[in-house]
Design a protein around this motif. Structure first.
Motif, short mmCIF file in Angstrom:
data_model
loop_
_atom_site.label_atom_id
_atom_site.label_comp_id
_atom_site.label_asym_id
_atom_site.label_seq_id
_atom_site.Cartn_x
_atom_site.Cartn_y
_atom_site.Cartn_z
N ARG A 73 6.46 9.20 -1.33
CA ARG A 73 5.49 8.29 -0.71
C ARG A 73 6.15 7.33 0.26
O ARG A 73 7.33 6.98 0.12
N ALA A 124 0.51 13.38 -0.54
CA ALA A 124 -0.78 14.08 -0.49
C ALA A 124 -1.75 13.37 0.45
O ALA A 124 -2.42 14.00 1.27
N LEU A 125 -1.78 12.05 0.34
CA LEU A 125 -2.71 11.27 1.17
C LEU A 125 -2.32 11.35 2.65
O LEU A 125 -3.17 11.57 3.52
N LEU A 161 0.84 -1.19 0.00
CA LEU A 161 0.00 0.00 0.00
C LEU A 161 0.88 1.24 0.00
O LEU A 161 1.52 1.56 0.99
N PRO A 162 0.92 1.94 -1.12
CA PRO A 162 1.69 3.18 -1.13
C PRO A 162 0.87 4.29 -0.45
O PRO A 162 -0.33 4.40 -0.66
N THR A 214 0.89 8.10 -0.42
CA THR A 214 1.52 9.26 -1.05
C THR A 214 1.57 10.43 -0.08
O THR A 214 0.82 10.50 0.89
#
Lengths: 97, 179
Positions: free
Chosen positions: B165, B34-35, B29-30, B32
């Motif tokens: 990330r 932003a996330l 599960l990357p 990022t």
């Protein structure tokens, strides 16, 4: 909707690019039977309780999930294989985004 | 732990190791930049931490930008470099570790104390912070969140950093019981 979930939808799930899952997911017969039992009790519920959708009570904390198709469209399945073995159901899966 | 009206879902949550015996899944599960920062921005308000950003970099390190109002000394802002530690496995290696390689000095004791007090008031024992290390006892954290029964399924949890990330590698394993 949770701001993080909203962000994922707004960005078309691009943040999840590179996700992958590989292996097998197993479910015991016991759990499948419980699920069947649940399904039957849902289907045989008196019509009055299912025909009128109850309004969500104010302050309901259940998460409203978006259309899963939005997400599933992004998933590439390389392998998806169903099989059974003694006492359990197995789904072999290899997928990524 | 959430409660479920569906008996099958409830049973699965009560005993995931038994219900999903035979499961062997590797998940990548990357997360990022932003996330991650969306997640951090959604943190509860009303804490002295006014700014908190993550900046994952190549070469398995990431930066944390932190600004907080500390007692007496007032606002402090720091950019801390963290290096993720070895994989977490249950039960041998329960700690999710991050070495602090840059950004905190010995004089930052008040800041560390502040963060530690914050963490302790919100989380259970199991989160340690000092000037060179942050470590999280994953089983204790999951237990606190009500997911104790999922701990044995965590065969391996490994977090690494690359440009923009963090990569979360999970190996979920539920051994079938020998009959």
């Amino acid at each position: 909707m949770h701001p993080v979930l909203q962000h994922l939808i707004d960005t078309d799930f691009s943040d999840l690019q590179g996700s992958s899952v590989e292996g097998q997911f197993a479910v015991t017969d016991e759990l499948v039977n419980l699920g069947l039992h649940e399904l039957v009790s849902q289907l045989t519920k008196p019509a009055s309780s299912t025909s009128t959708a109850p309004a969500a009570p104010a302050g309901d904390k259940t998460t409203v999930l978006p259309d899963t198709k939005l997400l599933l469209r992004k998933v590439k399945f390389e392998q998806l294989r169903y099989r059974t073995e003694a006492g359990r159901t197995v789904l072999e899966i290899k997928a990524g985004m | 732990m959430p409660t479920f009206s569906n008996s099958a879902v409830a049973a699965a949550f009560a005993d995931p190791g038994g219900s999903f015996a035979g499961t062997d899944l590797r998940i990548t599960l990357p997360l990022t930049r932003a996330l991650l920062n969306e997640v951090l921005a959604a943190r509860p308000g009303g804490t002295p931490v006014s700014e908190l950003y993550l900046d994952p970099e190549a070469g398995n390190k990431f930066r944390v930008h932190l600004a907080a109002a500390a007692p007496i000394i007032g606002r402090v802002a720091r950019r801390i470099t963290l290096v993720p530690g070895p994989a977490v496995s249950f039960p041998e290696q329960p700690w999710l570790q991050f070495a602090i390689t840059d950004g905190l000095k010995f004089l930052d004791r008040p800041l560390i104390n502040l963060v530690q007090t914050l963490v302790e008031s919100r989380l259970p024992r199991g989160v340690d912070i000092n000037s060179s290390l942050i470590r999280i006892h994953v089983p204790a954290l999951l237990t606190h969140l009500g997911y104790q029964q999922f701990v044995p399924l965590l065969h391996r949890v490994h977090l690494t950093s690359e440009a923009n990330r963090l990569l979360l590698n999970l190996h979920l394993l539920a051994q079938p019981q020998q009959v």
